[in-house]
Write a protein that holds these residues in place. Structure first.
Motif, mmCIF file in Angstrom:
data_model
loop_
_atom_site.group_PDB
_atom_site.id
_atom_site.type_symbol
_atom_site.label_atom_id
_atom_site.label_comp_id
_atom_site.label_asym_id
_atom_site.label_seq_id
_atom_site.Cartn_x
_atom_site.Cartn_y
_atom_site.Cartn_z
ATOM 1 N N PHE A 259 11.116 -58.784 11.689
ATOM 2 C CA PHE A 259 10.221 -59.098 12.931
ATOM 3 C C PHE A 259 10.136 -60.621 13.089
ATOM 4 O O PHE A 259 10.249 -61.284 11.890
ATOM 5 C CB PHE A 259 8.770 -58.577 12.759
ATOM 6 C CG PHE A 259 8.541 -56.986 13.035
ATOM 7 C CD1 PHE A 259 8.752 -56.618 14.053
ATOM 8 C CD2 PHE A 259 8.654 -56.187 11.597
ATOM 9 C CE1 PHE A 259 8.610 -55.142 14.162
ATOM 10 C CE2 PHE A 259 8.635 -54.872 11.697
ATOM 11 C CZ PHE A 259 8.708 -54.183 13.034
ATOM 12 N N ASN B 78 6.908 -53.262 18.768
ATOM 13 C CA ASN B 78 7.317 -53.314 17.370
ATOM 14 C C ASN B 78 8.255 -52.253 17.214
ATOM 15 O O ASN B 78 9.310 -52.533 16.519
ATOM 16 C CB ASN B 78 5.946 -52.852 16.600
ATOM 17 C CG ASN B 78 5.072 -53.963 16.360
ATOM 18 O OD1 ASN B 78 5.389 -55.000 16.870
ATOM 19 N ND2 ASN B 78 3.839 -53.493 15.641
ATOM 20 N N LYS C 268 11.007 -51.958 21.022
ATOM 21 C CA LYS C 268 11.209 -53.311 21.512
ATOM 22 C C LYS C 268 11.085 -53.212 23.295
ATOM 23 O O LYS C 268 11.822 -53.636 23.608
ATOM 24 C CB LYS C 268 12.646 -53.542 21.154
ATOM 25 C CG LYS C 268 12.933 -53.363 19.692
ATOM 26 C CD LYS C 268 12.163 -54.232 19.107
ATOM 27 C CE LYS C 268 12.433 -54.392 17.508
ATOM 28 N NZ LYS C 268 11.690 -54.983 16.764
ATOM 29 N N SER D 133 8.865 -58.456 22.313
ATOM 30 C CA SER D 133 8.831 -57.019 22.390
ATOM 31 C C SER D 133 7.778 -56.240 21.578
ATOM 32 O O SER D 133 7.401 -56.698 20.647
ATOM 33 C CB SER D 133 10.091 -56.539 22.512
ATOM 34 O OG SER D 133 10.748 -56.759 21.099
ATOM 35 N N LYS E 99 16.550 -55.630 13.725
ATOM 36 C CA LYS E 99 15.915 -56.851 14.294
ATOM 37 C C LYS E 99 15.459 -56.544 15.715
ATOM 38 O O LYS E 99 14.256 -56.820 16.094
ATOM 39 C CB LYS E 99 16.584 -58.060 14.100
ATOM 40 C CG LYS E 99 15.849 -59.131 14.578
ATOM 41 C CD LYS E 99 16.371 -60.362 14.066
ATOM 42 C CE LYS E 99 17.898 -60.514 14.613
ATOM 43 N NZ LYS E 99 18.106 -60.993 16.032
ATOM 44 N N ASP E 100 16.419 -56.217 16.431
ATOM 45 C CA ASP E 100 16.318 -55.980 17.941
ATOM 46 C C ASP E 100 16.510 -54.557 18.671
ATOM 47 O O ASP E 100 16.553 -54.387 19.827
ATOM 48 C CB ASP E 100 17.508 -56.642 18.677
ATOM 49 C CG ASP E 100 17.632 -58.282 18.049
ATOM 50 O OD1 ASP E 100 16.838 -59.085 18.421
ATOM 51 O OD2 ASP E 100 18.436 -58.445 17.071
ATOM 52 N N GLY E 101 16.618 -53.448 17.496
ATOM 53 C CA GLY E 101 16.579 -52.349 18.334
ATOM 54 C C GLY E 101 17.972 -51.785 18.838
ATOM 55 O O GLY E 101 18.215 -50.857 19.637
ATOM 56 N N TRP F 256 12.858 -53.154 8.576
ATOM 57 C CA TRP F 256 12.894 -53.709 9.940
ATOM 58 C C TRP F 256 12.418 -55.273 9.867
ATOM 59 O O TRP F 256 11.486 -55.641 9.016
ATOM 60 C CB TRP F 256 12.266 -53.078 10.749
ATOM 61 C CG TRP F 256 12.740 -51.983 11.508
ATOM 62 C CD1 TRP F 256 13.762 -51.226 10.968
ATOM 63 C CD2 TRP F 256 12.950 -51.459 13.042
ATOM 64 N NE1 TRP F 256 14.475 -50.343 11.856
ATOM 65 C CE2 TRP F 256 13.892 -50.484 13.157
ATOM 66 C CE3 TRP F 256 12.371 -52.089 13.978
ATOM 67 C CZ2 TRP F 256 14.062 -49.765 14.345
ATOM 68 C CZ3 TRP F 256 12.420 -51.466 15.192
ATOM 69 C CH2 TRP F 256 13.494 -50.376 15.450
ATOM 70 N N GLN G 123 3.112 -57.504 13.350
ATOM 71 C CA GLN G 123 4.415 -57.049 13.717
ATOM 72 C C GLN G 123 4.895 -56.348 12.398
ATOM 73 O O GLN G 123 5.414 -56.877 11.277
ATOM 74 C CB GLN G 123 5.482 -58.365 13.765
ATOM 75 C CG GLN G 123 5.205 -59.472 14.805
ATOM 76 C CD GLN G 123 6.022 -58.905 16.050
ATOM 77 O OE1 GLN G 123 7.237 -59.151 16.065
ATOM 78 N NE2 GLN G 123 5.127 -58.279 16.847
ATOM 79 N N LYS H 89 15.256 -56.178 26.356
ATOM 80 C CA LYS H 89 15.782 -57.176 25.485
ATOM 81 C C LYS H 89 17.106 -57.927 26.199
ATOM 82 O O LYS H 89 17.696 -58.465 25.671
ATOM 83 C CB LYS H 89 16.200 -56.581 23.932
ATOM 84 C CG LYS H 89 15.179 -56.045 23.242
ATOM 85 C CD LYS H 89 14.291 -57.242 22.424
ATOM 86 C CE LYS H 89 15.036 -57.737 21.493
ATOM 87 N NZ LYS H 89 14.281 -58.743 20.622
#
Length: 815
Positions: free
Chosen positions: A662, A797, A800, A795, A456-458, A660, A669, A441
């Motif tokens: 996506f 699920n 990521k 990325s 959303k982005d880990g 979460w 997703q 990411k």
């Protein structure tokens, strides 16, 4: 011819104990053309020992995992010959020669490559990143300006705007260099942390949720106790094809024990070709569907190990679900069609998805379910998918359903473990910043890091990021342009200097990533500096190498340890002292080895080790059988999952599925509590339904290089030219024949290559050998045929992680 290395000052007992009997060798003799030097190379004796000034032990440390020892022969300050290990005895498995493969044996071409970096450089003012316009500067100027930019970033944004880009190769087996740049950043107050890696991000996270940690499966050598070995997508014969890798173990296993081996893979890999009794071609990203159908058959025919599932697992059946789970949310309910989708996962259902005949799926289920012990393992290519976590979890689940976990000859479905000698690494410092992002990411964190959130982005360690990445160092890696994804989009992001303000690249060669640098610093190669190197991928034989400088670095190239020290001196002298602790690189190497000797007094002295070059140690515990203690007594040895058991149903993932977020508009997703099959974006279903891009495109490792390292070597290119694999049926439809020039086009870009028409790849699938250097022409077509040209920045699920195997494309003949 037998060659004896020098062992002056060593007793015969000590020499034999650590090195074994000297083995035979074949020399590769240098020529002036190979060295890139004028004149005629002198003739040297064929035995590789005469006519040279010295023979120096070092290693090939690229990121294949093997770390093979090399004996570098030097004449007049030039490496003239590269010889392999000669200290083993091939008659004694475990003490065998650690023979370097074709990659390591072309080391001279890498040393003397015209792409070798020799001077510190700065991007020319007014030019864009990636245009490759640099001007030479002094080291003093480079250190002063980089330190000033680093201080400015800290003052204006904070240390969390600093980032180390994920590197490979040198940061692998080298003890000193493994964590060197992270120690550098931590000495300066910390930086944003990279989470996991490009190799197996989804696999690591899958293990964390199912087993409580990323636990490897039984070692390769333990498969000697198996009656059946089933490998999902693992190709260790090719990726670890040296004496330092698992190739030797698998070949020994097949030759001496005759264990039946089944390889499930979209491609008839070198592993399938060399050791497998059967190849089962499968469409990429559909292993989850295959496993569900296998379990469906096993349950119908009573082949599952119900006692194991009841005692050690959560969520296979309704009776072992946690209280929070909804009715019919177990894995058994999913495969029987009692879950929310109402679809029974029969072999016929799976056949349509996987491309494997239903009759073969039934036969495979019966063979796996009735054979004990059965070793089940998985490679990492299969999890570089949009839903890669479920791919790995499904194979882990199959190992649990068959009850093969924690026993000799069995396995838990993961990657094989190996024994490593307990030589300590360059120690980490305390981390002032613990907030991290998944390594894949980073480009999004440069582009819009202020929007990053955990759900959303880990993001880990915080709910969200405060800053985007503003200052980045890339060390010894191509995970910016070549091994990342969508390099055309990465170029756009990096050419906006309002986003990433400073990019420092430290490397040995002018790679596509190096061309993006603001400051380009020439590193010494591993063969030009001291280090300790240990192998971690040779089953039950661990070994270590005392690497010594064979030659001086070319031009003004400098060791990265010294670069870090100089930069920190300018940022804050206290930081430099914290980083070095007053030691030189040589002193650190000696200190770390003495720490190893404190734990293992039987190790030879440092001076003896220097002469021996390589020392071996067999695993004192015999075969490695992970999770054995858990199986023996699950109450006393619980796993690190919330339940302490194997969580086929994960309550944590069930909760994540509700919160979460996506990207919109992409199929598949989602997060699932059990390892369901997901028809994800650019997967098998979309390929068959797509008019423009009807083929799935994967990428595979090739013998000519490790990722992108060794790509520029003429010998490697000659022996292993870049070609796109395509099945004859797909080639015939497009009028493509062997070696035709072709163009592969996907949703993000296109590349030109040649066709390799072969039945060794499943119909509907093409494969581009990964690692070729990204070389776009004026039209944006990649003439280098870099597989990442086609890959998405979206990325996986949960982890990521990178998704280079989730690509749909088409291929056409050029001309």
């Amino acid at each position: 011819m037998t060659v004896q290395i020098s062992n002056s000052g060593l007793s015969r007992r000590s020499f034999m104990k650590w090195s074994g009997v000297a083995g035979g060798t074949t020399a590769l003799v240098a020529t002036a053309a190979h060295l890139g030097m004028p004149g005629t190379a002198p003739a040297y004796a064929a035995d590789g020992m005469e006519g040279v000034d010295s023979t120096v032990w070092n290693a090939c440390t690229v990121n294949c995992g093997s770390r093979c020892p090399l004996r570098l022969q030097v004449k007049d300050g030039v490496v003239v010959r590269v010889l392999p290990d000669n200290t083993g005895d091939d008659a004694d498995f475990g003490n065998h020669n650690i023979l370097a493969c074709i990659r390591g044996r072309t080391m001279r071409q890498r040393i003397y490559s015209p792409d070798r970096l020799k001077k510190p450089m700065r991007r020319v003012a007014g030019t864009k990143r990636g245009e490759g316009e640099f001007e030479e500067i002094s080291w003093e100027t480079a250190f002063d300006e980089i330190a000033e930019r680093m201080k400015s970033t800290i003052d204006n944004y904070g240390n969390d705007a600093l980032y180390i880009n994920n590197g490979t190769g040198t940061t692998g087996g080298n003890i000193l260099h493994r964590r060197l740049l992270w120690r550098f950043m931590d000495a300066a107050g910390g930086s944003l942390q990279p989470l996991r890696n490009y190799s197996n991000a989804a696999y690591i996270v899958a293990g964390t949720y199912q087993h409580g940690a990323s636990i490897g499966t039984n070692s390769t050598e333990d498969a000697a106790n198996s009656n059946l070995l089933v490998m999902f997508g693992a190709n260790l014969i090719e990726t670890r094809m040296s004496g330092g890798g698992e190739m030797y173990s698998y070949q020994h296993l097949k030759e001496t024990h005759g264990t039946r081996i089944i390889v499930i893979d979209p491609r008839y890999s070198e592993t399938a070709l060399t050791i497998a009794d059967e190849w089962v071609p499968i469409r990429p990203g559909t292993d989850t569907a295959l496993v569900a159908a296998l379990v469906n058959v096993m349950v119908k025919e009573g082949l599952q190990d119900q006692e194991f599932l009841d005692k050690y697992c959560v969520g296979f059946d309704e009776d072992t679900l946690p209280d929070s789970a909804e009715e019919n949310s177990s894995y058994r309910a999913y495969v029987e069609g009692k879950g929310p989708d109402g679809i029974e996962k029969t072999p016929e259902w799976a056949s349509d998805i996987t491309g494997i005949p239903a009759s073969r799926i039934r036969a495979l289920a019966r063979e796996i379910g009735s054979t004990k012990p059965c070793a089940i393992s998985s490679g990492w290519g299969m999890q570089r998918q949009a839903a890669g976590e479920n791919q790995s979890r499904a194979v882990f689940t199959l190992a649990a359903v068959t009850g093969n976990i924690g026993i000799s000859g069995g396995g838990n479905g993961a990657w094989p473990t190996s024994y490593a000698m307990p030589v300590p690494n360059f120690p980490d410092l305390d981390k002032p910043i613990t907030v991290g992002i998944p390594v894949f990411k980073w480009s999004d964190a440069v582009d819009h890091g202020e929007e990053f959130t955990a759900e959303k982005d880990g993001v880990e360690g915080a709910e969200r990021l405060v800053n985007p990445i503003k200052f980045m160092i890339n060390y010894a890696g191509q995970c910016i342009m070549n091994q990342h994804a969508d390099p055309a989009r990465i170029t756009e992001i990096l050419q906006d200097e309002n986003k990433l303000e400073t990019l420092v690249v430290i490397d040995t060669h002018l790679t596509p990533t190096a061309k993006m640098a603001d400051y380009l610093l020439p590193d010494a190669m591993s063969i030009e500096q001291p280090d300790l190197i240990k192998n971690e991928n040779s089953a039950e034989t661990g070994y270590a190498i005392y690497a010594q400088p064979a030659i001086q670095p070319p031009g003004d190239a400098m060791r990265v340890y010294d670069m870090c020290t100089e930069i920190l001196e300018r940022v804050n002298p206290e930081f430099a002292q914290k980083f070095t602790e007053g030691k030189t690189q040589e002193q650190w190497v000696s200190s770390l080895y003495e720490q190893a000797r404190d734990d293992m007094p039987e190790l030879p002295s440092e001076e003896e080790f220097k002469e021996l070059g390589v020392i071996r140690q067999r695993n004192p515990d015999g075969f490695t059988i992970p999770m054995k203690e858990f199986r023996d007594d699950p109450e006393a040895n619980p796993l690190k999952t919330p339940s302490g058991k194997i969580e086929i149903y994960s309550e944590r993932l069930a909760e994540m599925s509700k919160t979460w977020v996506f990207p919109e508009g992409l199929a598949g997703q989602k997060v699932t509590a059990v390892p369901e099959h997901i028809d994800a974006w650019e997967g098998a279903l979309e390929a068959r339904e797509s008019g423009e891009f009807p083929l799935q495109c994967i990428n595979h490792h090739t013998k000519g290089r490790t990722h992108s390292t060794y790509w520029e070597q003429p010998w490697s290119k000659e022996a292993h030219p870049q070609k796109v694999w395509i099945n004859p049926a797909d080639a015939e439809k497009r009028g493509i024949t062997m070696d035709d020039p072709v163009r592969v086009k996907g949703n993000r870009g296109a590349l030109d290559s040649k066709a390799f028409v072969t039945p060794r790849i499943a119909p509907g699938v093409i494969s581009v050998p990964q690692g070729a250097w990204y070389t776009p022409n004026d039209e944006g077509i990649d003439e280098g045929a870099c597989a990442s040209t086609l890959a998405s920045l979206v990325s996986s699920n949960i982890a990521k992680g990178n998704t280079q195997q989730s690509i749909i494309a088409n291929i056409k003949k050029l001309g």
